[in-house]
Design an enzyme around this catalytic site. Sequence first.
Site, PDB file in Angstrom:
ATOM      1  N   LYS A  49     -54.785   5.712  29.548  1.00 36.40           N
ATOM      2  CA  LYS A  49     -55.073   6.284  28.231  1.00 36.40           C
ATOM      3  C   LYS A  49     -55.421   7.767  28.311  1.00 36.40           C
ATOM      4  O   LYS A  49     -55.314   8.491  27.309  1.00 36.40           O
ATOM      5  CB  LYS A  49     -56.228   5.536  27.561  1.00 36.40           C
ATOM      6  CG  LYS A  49     -56.104   4.017  27.600  1.00 36.40           C
ATOM      7  CD  LYS A  49     -54.812   3.492  27.047  1.00 36.40           C
ATOM      8  CE  LYS A  49     -54.773   1.970  27.096  1.00 36.40           C
ATOM      9  NZ  LYS A  49     -53.481   1.433  26.673  1.00 36.40           N
ATOM     10  N   TYR A 263     -54.895 -12.924  25.880  1.00 41.93           N
ATOM     11  CA  TYR A 263     -55.294 -11.565  26.257  1.00 41.93           C
ATOM     12  C   TYR A 263     -56.678 -11.578  26.921  1.00 41.93           C
ATOM     13  O   TYR A 263     -57.616 -12.166  26.401  1.00 41.93           O
ATOM     14  CB  TYR A 263     -55.323 -10.678  25.010  1.00 41.93           C
ATOM     15  CG  TYR A 263     -55.769  -9.265  25.270  1.00 41.93           C
ATOM     16  CD1 TYR A 263     -54.833  -8.268  25.536  1.00 41.93           C
ATOM     17  CD2 TYR A 263     -57.112  -8.920  25.250  1.00 41.93           C
ATOM     18  CE1 TYR A 263     -55.243  -6.964  25.781  1.00 41.93           C
ATOM     19  CE2 TYR A 263     -57.523  -7.626  25.490  1.00 41.93           C
ATOM     20  CZ  TYR A 263     -56.587  -6.647  25.762  1.00 41.93           C
ATOM     21  OH  TYR A 263     -56.999  -5.359  26.005  1.00 41.93           O
ATOM     22  N   TYR A 289     -54.905  -5.972  32.350  1.00 41.25           N
ATOM     23  CA  TYR A 289     -53.588  -5.331  32.306  1.00 41.25           C
ATOM     24  C   TYR A 289     -52.908  -5.285  33.673  1.00 41.25           C
ATOM     25  O   TYR A 289     -51.924  -5.988  33.919  1.00 41.25           O
ATOM     26  CB  TYR A 289     -53.705  -3.902  31.749  1.00 41.25           C
ATOM     27  CG  TYR A 289     -53.891  -3.846  30.265  1.00 41.25           C
ATOM     28  CD1 TYR A 289     -52.798  -3.778  29.406  1.00 41.25           C
ATOM     29  CD2 TYR A 289     -55.161  -3.855  29.707  1.00 41.25           C
ATOM     30  CE1 TYR A 289     -52.956  -3.729  28.027  1.00 41.25           C
ATOM     31  CE2 TYR A 289     -55.335  -3.815  28.327  1.00 41.25           C
ATOM     32  CZ  TYR A 289     -54.242  -3.750  27.495  1.00 41.25           C
ATOM     33  OH  TYR A 289     -54.409  -3.713  26.139  1.00 41.25           O
TER      34      TYR A 289
END
Length: 332
Positions: A49, A263, A289
């Site tokens: 990010k 998730y 992730y």
Amino acid sequence: MHLARHPRLRFAHLPTALERLDRLSEHLGGPTLWIKRDDCTGLAGGGNKTRKLEFLMADALVHEADVVITQGATQSNHTRQTAAACARLGLDCHILLEDRTGFEDDEYRLNGNVLLEDLTGATIEHRPGGADMNAEMATLADEFHSRGRTPYIVPGGGSNAIGALGYVNAAMEILQQANDADLKIDAIVHATGSAGTQAGLVAGVVATNCGIPVLGIGVRAPADVQHANVLKLARQTAEHLGIDAQPSPEDVQVDCNYVGDGYGIPTEGCIEAIRLLARLEGILLDPVYSAKGMAGLIDLIRQGHYTNDQHIVFLHTGGAQALAGYRSLLTS
């Protein structure tokens, strides 16, 4: 394509390293594996990010924002990096965390990324799983406006056409490193969630006409939804850049067979990937992730999807800071 035309700040430690994974490659008996170390970009530990935030936070300053609003799951890497970027700029940061896992232990709810967000001065509110987080952020922005503040909303994952510019730049960076090393890359593989990283890579690959396939290993959505999200954002990113060539459906490759129970919920393959990378290469993956992305890559290699003469680059999107929130699931 000229990225310098777009407002950008400089947070990330770039270029990140492109390293061989010789011991993992030998262990798997498959292609030559490389890792792009975007876990080492800076901002409270780094992650993918940070590249996006260079463009997003520049846009926030263009809009004279004094408070940034963003959202993510409880152990969000994105919200941690956004809080750190705000601290660097002296902006207030307000985070909405969605409970997507149902985990109730304090290690998960208070440790890892959540602890780091508190240390960097962000304020945090919680929302139940399934909440409309975009609507929640819009409501919060209205509240800040009513108090005379100037809020700027950063979407979840930093995933819009502005944030995706960070991974257009990353695609060009990888290509430059490959050219300098006389390396022919046969595929780039990474974990894909909010779509911004893959969309930026796809737009960059199309713009440079380098022909490198980009495979996103999904961590949340079904394959048809993920494919549509990535393609839509890749096209928006190309349009934002003024690229004539539009990404096609064939340019977007997704594999969503490794999500597991949902998730942020580790799978057996995810835990195996964490241990393999730590014990063979001294590299830490995260359980949300990068470990699911690596688990997918490992399984594809074992299935013979890649040949021994190929060179595969795994993009490490960061997130090891979340490991502390998953201690009970990871200790052997």
